[in-house]
Design a protein around this motif. Structure first.
Motif, PDB file in Angstrom:
ATOM      1  N   PHE A  43      25.570  17.305 -84.512  1.00 15.43           N
ATOM      2  CA  PHE A  43      26.008  17.915 -83.251  1.00 15.43           C
ATOM      3  C   PHE A  43      27.495  18.273 -83.323  1.00 15.43           C
ATOM      4  N   ASN A  44      28.311  17.343 -83.823  1.00 17.58           N
ATOM      5  CA  ASN A  44      29.756  17.576 -83.901  1.00 17.58           C
ATOM      6  C   ASN A  44      30.084  18.689 -84.889  1.00 17.58           C
ATOM      7  N   LYS A  47      29.384  21.858 -83.072  1.00 21.48           N
ATOM      8  CA  LYS A  47      30.420  22.067 -82.052  1.00 21.48           C
ATOM      9  C   LYS A  47      31.697  22.617 -82.691  1.00 21.48           C
ATOM     10  N   GLU A  50      31.195  26.301 -83.753  1.00 23.34           N
ATOM     11  CA  GLU A  50      31.213  27.204 -82.603  1.00 23.34           C
ATOM     12  C   GLU A  50      32.626  27.356 -82.046  1.00 23.34           C
ATOM     13  N   ALA A  51      33.441  26.309 -82.195  1.00 25.00           N
ATOM     14  CA  ALA A  51      34.834  26.415 -81.756  1.00 25.00           C
ATOM     15  C   ALA A  51      35.600  27.399 -82.643  1.00 25.00           C
ATOM     16  N   VAL A  57      28.618  31.624 -79.975  1.00 23.43           N
ATOM     17  CA  VAL A  57      28.049  30.683 -78.997  1.00 23.43           C
ATOM     18  C   VAL A  57      27.004  31.412 -78.131  1.00 23.43           C
ATOM     19  N   SER A  61      22.296  27.241 -77.089  1.00 21.68           N
ATOM     20  CA  SER A  61      22.796  26.299 -78.092  1.00 21.68           C
ATOM     21  C   SER A  61      22.794  24.882 -77.534  1.00 21.68           C
ATOM     22  N   THR A  63      24.899  22.711 -77.776  1.00 22.34           N
ATOM     23  CA  THR A  63      26.229  22.307 -77.306  1.00 22.34           C
ATOM     24  C   THR A  63      26.500  22.737 -75.869  1.00 22.34           C
ATOM     25  N   GLN A  64      25.651  23.595 -75.297  1.00 21.48           N
ATOM     26  CA  GLN A  64      25.925  24.174 -73.977  1.00 21.48           C
ATOM     27  C   GLN A  64      25.310  23.358 -72.836  1.00 21.48           C
TER      28      GLN A  64
END
Length: 795
Positions: A43-44, A47, A50-51, A57, A61, A63-64
């Motif tokens: 997950f990280n 994240k 995507e950053a 993004v 996703s 992460t949303q």
């Protein structure tokens, strides 16, 4: 280290796919495939990627889910397919009765054999009834586009931002084959473990704790800041579907299995049962394991599994005939009755309310309970100071069940109904029950209800009457909530519903919580309500026992407020579904001087819509034979009444015949007891006057047997009977029915040779088959919309 864009695209897609698969195995299959630490690492990584590449993004996703900016307010969502509530069973016999009704309604569909024999077995889908908040999730092309609360069943709140934070709700459906548009319905809840952990965190941070998991789930899902919702341990469980554009399996169980394959969690306790006894076995088994389940439940839901049979059984006004919730026995606790206070309702009913020493009952703190009326107080033998048994009926409504007499203190005090209204000081009087026997004779006895006689001079009654008057199904004045109504009454700005229409800008803007814009919005909403339909206006008046459907019947049948006001109770009973007691309530309401004055004031501000003549269906609808039978002359039933009508030809002729003993004595088809009864009845001048008054009104209304029969001019479907079947996607069947009735059609529930047309939506079953068998015209929803558009009823 930054990686190239194409490599990032590929890695992000792979991570999302892997995380979605892990979520599916964890939340849906209950088979976690990696440790939490490995999931967090993946997950990280996603994240971080995507950053680095924010252009990649997407809303679906993983992460949303953390929640975006706080909302100012929730928007409204109109459910295209209503989210109905379920009927309840509390005893085993209630469930057996439900099963009997189902089998009776499916008599033509069940296997051969005796209706109540071994062959007539219905298969039911069984699952626990989760104690949470019902929500709707709309997927378009497999993507989650909207979430909504159930609300009142027709309209809910848009909680899209919040449902996206619930970790086991897929933002994108798995697999393939899902419908183009799919509305999934289910329950958002909080597990016992998650609830305890959240409350522990609340205590540590000095925050407010929740009383039970249900309240916690509901409160969390209705946060205006989605980030708060994201921090709460919410879960979702699917239990069915609403709007569907596409193909689905033909059983309820099959649909749930399809939802599971597409990544939506379903109950792990799901089971099929053949017949009511297997349902009861399931109910008992779940009940024994209830405390060990990881979540709170308050019963079991049983649904007919076959979807075609569901459609055949159909719906009542607010619930399906093919499903029921079998509730667990209510939890009970002991507590002390501290006092009995009295509340005043919209109709002036003065109701006792028990004030209790606070006690936890099934996870909820209970400090008051309804006592219904003084007869209930007497039945319980209740005294202030008693120790009482409290039950949450259906795990919802607190009730005083019994008094523990062994614990009654020496200083216990009796409960007395107040002589004067606790709100306005007017007299409190006990209601009287009027029973009407054959021929209209009345006997009077005491009722169970006490009423304040202050009417709208009583602030409590006035507030409740106005709250009802402006409610959604009445005049639907948006922005006039309970607190604003209370302010308007308490400040003396309104003393009747009519006063709403004389409010000024200066008066409203001076109220607490109002500024320029809110004042203008409220006044605009009031102004926009000045042209209600006759049916809405009748319902808004708050006539006792007159709900929406009865108001529609009165408006559609009699056509004008003036006729409804004038109608004798005997004439009202000729209308569909209007019984004698309701008819007398209507008559009494309009005969009341105070009500007449308020209505006269309202008419100065309101222009009623859809007023006209008595509906063509009721023109010349009353035969002389029916009229005589409705007089309820002892020993003269329908057959005898018709013979008298044939012999006499008119009411005047019947009265003359009743006193012509020679002619009457030789008349055939009526026995001597009935002849003597007829003679005695019309020998009473009061009975003659009453019969003549009823006939006179039937003539005035055009309902008399000698009146001219009419068809409704200008209505293209006048005199036609239409049937709706299957699922309509552009509007609910209730709305379609209302629009067809506007065009003059009568909308029936069954198909016959006299049916003019059947509108068949997706999933149409036996009614469509019967229409084809009888050669009845069939129209799809597209054809219906074209017809309605032709007459300006849809855009």
């Amino acid at each position: 280290m930054t990686i190239p864009a194409q490599q990032a695209v590929e890695r992000i897609a792979a991570l999302r796919s892997e995380l979605d698969a892990h979520n599916y195995r964890y939340y849906v299959l209950d088979e976690p495939s990696v440790p939490d630490a490995e999931y967090d690492r993946l997950f990280n990584e996603l994240k971080a990627l995507e950053a680095e590449h924010p252009e990649l993004v997407t809303p679906e996703s993983p992460t949303q889910r953390v929640g975006g900016a706080a909302l100012d307010a929730f928007g409204e969502v109109r459910h295209e397919v209503p989210m109905l509530s379920l009927g309840n069973a509390f005893e085993e016999d209630d469930l057996r009765e439900f099963d009997r009704r189902v089998r009776e309604g499916l008599a033509d569909q069940l296997p051969a054999g005796d209706l109540f024999g071994d062959g007539a077995v219905v298969e039911y889908n069984c699952e626990p009834k989760l104690d949470g908040l019902a929500v709707s999730l709309l997927y378009e092309h497999g993507l989650l586009v909207r979430g909504a609360t159930r609300g009142d069943g027709s309209t809910g709140e848009d909680i899209s931002a919040n449902v996206r934070t619930v970790r086991n709700i897929p933002l994108k459906l798995h697999g393939e084959g899902w419908p183009e548009r799919l509305e999934v319905r289910g329950e958002v809840f909080m597990s016992k473990e998650g609830f305890d952990a959240m409350n522990a965190r609340q205590l540590e941070s000095g925050g407010k704790t929740f009383a039970n998991p249900r309240n916690a789930a509901a409160g969390s899902l209705r946060q205006l800041d989605p980030r708060i919702t994201a921090s709460r341990p919410l879960e979702f469980c699917s239990y069915g579907v609403g709007l569907v554009q596409g193909e689905l399996p033909d059983t309820h169980h099959g649909i749930l299995q399809a939802l599971k394959a597409w990544g939506l969690p379903i109950s792990r306790e799901l089971k099929l049962a053949r017949g009511v006894e297997e349902c009861l076995d399931y109910y008992r088994d779940i009940g024994e394991r209830r405390q060990d389940l990881p979540y709170e439940i308050d019963g079991v839901v049983f649904k007919v599994n076959n979807l075609a049979w569901q459609r055949e059984l159909g719906f009542r006004a607010r619930e399906p005939r093919w499903a029921i919730a079998h509730k667990f026995p209510a939890s009970e606790e002991l507590t002390e009755l501290l006092d009995v206070e009295f509340q005043v309702g919209r109709t002036g009913a003065v109701t006792p309310v028990a004030r209790l020493k606070p006690v936890q009952v099934a996870g909820v703190t209970v400090s008051n309970a309804t006592l219904h009326n003084m007869d209930e107080v007497a039945r319980l033998g209740l005294m202030i100071g008693d120790t009482v048994i409290i039950r949450r009926a259906g795990d919802v409504i607190p009730q005083v069940m019994a008094v523990v007499l062994d614990r009654r203190p020496a200083d216990a005090r009796p409960v007395h109904i107040p002589e004067h209204c606790p709100v306005c000081g007017s007299q409190v009087e006990r209601t009287q029950l009027v029973k009407r026997s054959k021929g209209g004779r009345e006997s009077i006895s005491e009722g169970a209800v006490y009423r304040c006689v202050g009417r709208l001079a009583c602030a409590a009654q006035l507030k409740q009457a106005i709250i009802h008057f402006v409610s959604r199904r009445a005049l639907d004045i948006e922005g006039l909530g309970d607190k604003i109504v209370e302010q308007l009454v308490d400040t003396g700005l309104i003393a009747s519903p009519a006063d709403l229409f004389t409010l000024t800008y200066e008066q409203v803007v001076a109220l607490e919580g109002f500024a320029d814009l809110s004042t203008r919005n409220l006044l605009a909403a009031i102004d926009g309500s000045r042209r209600p339909t006759l049916a809405r206006f009748i319902y808004a008046l708050g006539i006792p026992d007159v709900g929406e459907e009865t108001a529609k019947v009165l408006a559609r049948s009699l056509g004008s407020l003036e006729r409804i006001q004038q109608a004798r109770p005997e004439v009202l009973t000729y209308l569909p579904d209007v019984g004698a007691e309701v008819a007398y309530e209507i008559r009494n309401f309009f005969e009341d001087d105070h009500n007449s004055k308020v209505i006269a004031q309202l008419r100065k501000h309101i222009a009623l819509q859809e007023e006209g003549d008595v509906h063509a269906e009721f023109a010349a609808s009353v035969s002389l034979g029916e009229f005589i039978a409705r007089l309820e002359i002892p020993f003269i039933a329908t057959t005898g009444a018709q013979k008298l009508a044939d012999q006499a030809g008119s009411l005047e002729g019947v009265i003359t015949l009743s006193q012509d003993w020679l002619t009457l004595s030789v008349m055939k088809g009526i026995n001597e007891k009935a002849k003597q009864s007829l003679r005695d009845f019309f020998a009473d001048s009061a009975n003659v006057a009453r019969a003549e008054a009823i006939e006179r009104q039937l003539r005035d209304f055009g309902m008399h047997w000698n009146s001219e029969k009419k068809v409704v001019e200008g209505l293209p479907l006048a005199g036609q009977t239409w049937v709706l079947t299957g699922t309509l996607e552009a509007m609910s069947r209730d709305v379609a029915k209302e629009k067809l009735e506007t065009l003059g059609a009568k909308v029936a529930g069954s198909v016959s040779a006299k049916t003019a047309c059947v509108v068949a939506g997706p999933g149409a079953g036996s009614k469509l088959a019967k229409a084809n068998e009888l050669g009845v015209r069939v129209m799809d929803e597209e054809g219906l919309l074209a017809l309605l558009a032709e007459h300006g009823l849809v855009a």
